[in-house]
Design a protein around this motif. Structure first.
Motif, mmCIF file in Angstrom:
data_model
loop_
_atom_site.group_PDB
_atom_site.id
_atom_site.type_symbol
_atom_site.label_atom_id
_atom_site.label_comp_id
_atom_site.label_asym_id
_atom_site.label_seq_id
_atom_site.Cartn_x
_atom_site.Cartn_y
_atom_site.Cartn_z
ATOM 1 N N LYS A 1 0.830 -1.200 0.000
ATOM 2 C CA LYS A 1 0.000 0.000 0.000
ATOM 3 C C LYS A 1 0.871 1.260 0.000
ATOM 4 O O LYS A 1 0.570 2.236 -0.703
ATOM 5 C CB LYS A 1 -0.912 -0.009 1.231
ATOM 6 N N SER A 2 1.957 1.217 0.746
ATOM 7 C CA SER A 2 2.853 2.365 0.855
ATOM 8 C C SER A 2 3.590 2.633 -0.451
ATOM 9 O O SER A 2 3.639 3.767 -0.937
ATOM 10 C CB SER A 2 3.849 2.127 1.992
ATOM 11 N N VAL A 3 4.178 1.593 -1.041
ATOM 12 C CA VAL A 3 4.952 1.809 -2.271
ATOM 13 C C VAL A 3 4.039 2.098 -3.461
ATOM 14 O O VAL A 3 4.434 2.783 -4.405
ATOM 15 C CB VAL A 3 5.889 0.612 -2.577
ATOM 16 N N ASP A 4 2.816 1.577 -3.409
ATOM 17 C CA ASP A 4 1.834 1.888 -4.446
ATOM 18 C C ASP A 4 1.512 3.382 -4.441
ATOM 19 O O ASP A 4 1.353 4.004 -5.499
ATOM 20 C CB ASP A 4 0.548 1.094 -4.203
ATOM 21 N N LYS A 5 1.426 3.940 -3.258
ATOM 22 C CA LYS A 5 1.172 5.372 -3.111
ATOM 23 C C LYS A 5 2.297 6.181 -3.756
ATOM 24 O O LYS A 5 2.043 7.142 -4.495
ATOM 25 C CB LYS A 5 1.055 5.714 -1.624
ATOM 26 N N VAL A 6 3.535 5.790 -3.506
ATOM 27 C CA VAL A 6 4.684 6.486 -4.102
ATOM 28 C C VAL A 6 4.688 6.327 -5.613
ATOM 29 O O VAL A 6 4.939 7.287 -6.352
ATOM 30 C CB VAL A 6 6.004 5.958 -3.498
ATOM 31 N N TYR A 7 4.400 5.111 -6.080
ATOM 32 C CA TYR A 7 4.353 4.872 -7.526
ATOM 33 C C TYR A 7 3.347 5.799 -8.198
ATOM 34 O O TYR A 7 3.637 6.411 -9.233
ATOM 35 C CB TYR A 7 3.984 3.418 -7.805
ATOM 36 N N ASN A 8 2.166 5.914 -7.615
ATOM 37 C CA ASN A 8 1.124 6.769 -8.193
ATOM 38 C C ASN A 8 1.531 8.238 -8.174
ATOM 39 O O ASN A 8 1.267 8.980 -9.130
ATOM 40 C CB ASN A 8 -0.193 6.579 -7.444
ATOM 41 N N GLN A 9 2.199 8.658 -7.102
ATOM 42 C CA GLN A 9 2.661 10.045 -7.023
ATOM 43 C C GLN A 9 3.696 10.345 -8.113
ATOM 44 O O GLN A 9 3.615 11.372 -8.791
ATOM 45 C CB GLN A 9 3.261 10.324 -5.642
ATOM 46 N N LEU A 10 4.665 9.456 -8.264
ATOM 47 C CA LEU A 10 5.714 9.671 -9.265
ATOM 48 C C LEU A 10 5.154 9.570 -10.675
ATOM 49 O O LEU A 10 5.528 10.349 -11.559
ATOM 50 C CB LEU A 10 6.846 8.653 -9.068
ATOM 51 N N ASN A 11 4.255 8.619 -10.900
ATOM 52 C CA ASN A 11 3.684 8.439 -12.223
ATOM 53 C C ASN A 11 2.811 9.626 -12.604
ATOM 54 O O ASN A 11 2.842 10.098 -13.743
ATOM 55 C CB ASN A 11 2.861 7.158 -12.272
ATOM 56 N N THR A 12 2.049 10.140 -11.643
ATOM 57 C CA THR A 12 1.192 11.298 -11.902
ATOM 58 C C THR A 12 2.018 12.525 -12.223
ATOM 59 O O THR A 12 1.727 13.277 -13.152
ATOM 60 C CB THR A 12 0.290 11.589 -10.686
ATOM 61 N N SER A 13 3.116 12.727 -11.464
ATOM 62 C CA SER A 13 3.941 13.909 -11.688
ATOM 63 C C SER A 13 4.630 13.862 -13.037
ATOM 64 O O SER A 13 4.924 14.881 -13.645
ATOM 65 C CB SER A 13 4.984 14.052 -10.577
ATOM 66 N N GLN A 14 4.886 12.644 -13.553
ATOM 67 C CA GLN A 14 5.505 12.527 -14.876
ATOM 68 C C GLN A 14 4.504 12.809 -15.993
ATOM 69 O O GLN A 14 4.864 13.300 -17.056
ATOM 70 C CB GLN A 14 6.085 11.118 -15.078
ATOM 71 N N ASN A 15 3.234 12.514 -15.745
ATOM 72 C CA ASN A 15 2.240 12.651 -16.807
ATOM 73 C C ASN A 15 1.431 13.933 -16.726
ATOM 74 O O ASN A 15 0.695 14.270 -17.646
ATOM 75 C CB ASN A 15 1.277 11.452 -16.771
#
Length: 233
Positions: A109-123
C-alpha cells in the motif's frame, strides 16, 4: 516505470525483511542497502534515487538528521518501531510512515502510493505555457521555447529561444510545473529540456552554443531516463 530505491536500516533482520519485500515488487529496483545513514550520504552524492526506505533510531546519524541534511530529497518512506516521530516525519514531507512490525500488504500500500505520485507527476503538467514572476512583471513563457534553466544563487535564469528571464524561484517549484517528460535536472545548477539537446560529449550537454555539465549525482538517473523512454540506443 521503475522506481530506484535504497534502504537504510541498522537492524540486520529488519534490513533483510525490507530487501525481501522490495524484491517481490516488480516496479522497485533496489540499488543498495545500508546499515547506517552516513554511508548512504556518500552514496547519494554519487547516485540519484527515487525512493528511500529510512529507519529513524540509528547510531551516529539518526534518520531525522539524515533527512534534514539532504539537499535533494527523493520520496521517503519511514520504517520505525516508534510512532513518536510520525509528526516530525510528515513535517519533512515523507511519503509514508511504516510502523514496525508491518506486513507485506501494508508495505505494498505504501509503495503503491509512491508509484502513483511519481507516475502522476511525470504525466501531469500538459500546459503549453507558464507564467513566471520577474522583478517588475509576470512573464508568459511558452514551454516549447525553454532551452534550459540555470541556478544563480537565489535566482533562476530561464534560457528561452530569444531571451533570458530571471526569477526568484527554486528548482523544486519549477520542476513541479514543468512537464517531467521533457525537463530533467542534470546538475545542482541546471535543468535541461531533453528535446533541445543537440549532443552529449564527456558528460556535457550541448544546447545551441552552450555546454551544460552533467554532475555525478544526476548522471545515473539522467541516462537511465533516456533509456527508459527509448530515446537512447
Amino acid at each position: 516505470m521503475k522506481i530506484n530505491c535504497i534502504a537504510i536500516e541498522d537492524e540486520p533482520l529488519a534490513l533483510k525483511k525490507i530487501k525481501e519485500f522490495i524484491e517481490q515488487v516488480d516496479f522497485l529496483n533496489l540499488l543498495e542497502g545500508f546499515d547506517n545513514a552516513i554511508d548512504a550520504v556518500g552514496f547519494l552524492k554519487r547516485n540519484s534515487v527515487d525512493l528511500i526506505f529510512l529507519d529513524i533510531r540509528m547510531k551516529k546519524l539518526s534518520g531525522i538528521q539524515f533527512l534534514e541534511s539532504l539537499q535533494i530529497k527523493p520520496k521517503v518512506i519511514i520504517t520505525s518501531a516508534y510512532d513518536e516521530y510520525a509528526l516530525k516525519g510528515y513535517e519533512l514531507d515523507v511519503a509514508d510512515y511504516l510502523l514496525k512490525p508491518f506486513t507485506f500488504e501494508r508495505f505494498i500500500k505504501s509503495v503503491d502510493k509512491v508509484y502513483n505520485q511519481l507516475n502522476t507527476s511525470q504525466n501531469d503538467n500538459s500546459n503549453e505555457y507558464i507564467f513566471v514572476k520577474t522583478e517588475y512583471r509576470i512573464e508568459k513563457i511558452l514551454i516549447k521555447d525553454i532551452l534550459y534553466i540555470q541556478g544563480m544563487k537565489d535566482y533562476l535564469q530561464i534560457h528561452i529561444t530569444d531571451r533570458k528571464i530571471m526569477t526568484l524561484q527554486t528548482f523544486k517549484n519549477v520542476l513541479e510545473i514543468l512537464p517531467r517528460a521533457d525537463f530533467q535536472r542534470v546538475h545542482n545548477s541546471y535543468i535541461v529540456s531533453i528535446s533541445k539537446i543537440e549532443n552529449i560529449e564527456r558528460n556535457r550537454i550541448r544546447i545551441g552554443s552552450d555546454l551544460i555539465p552533467i554532475s555525478d549525482s544526476y548522471k545515473v538517473k539522467f541516462y537511465g531516463i533516456l533509456k527508459e523512454r527509448k530515446i537512447l540506443i
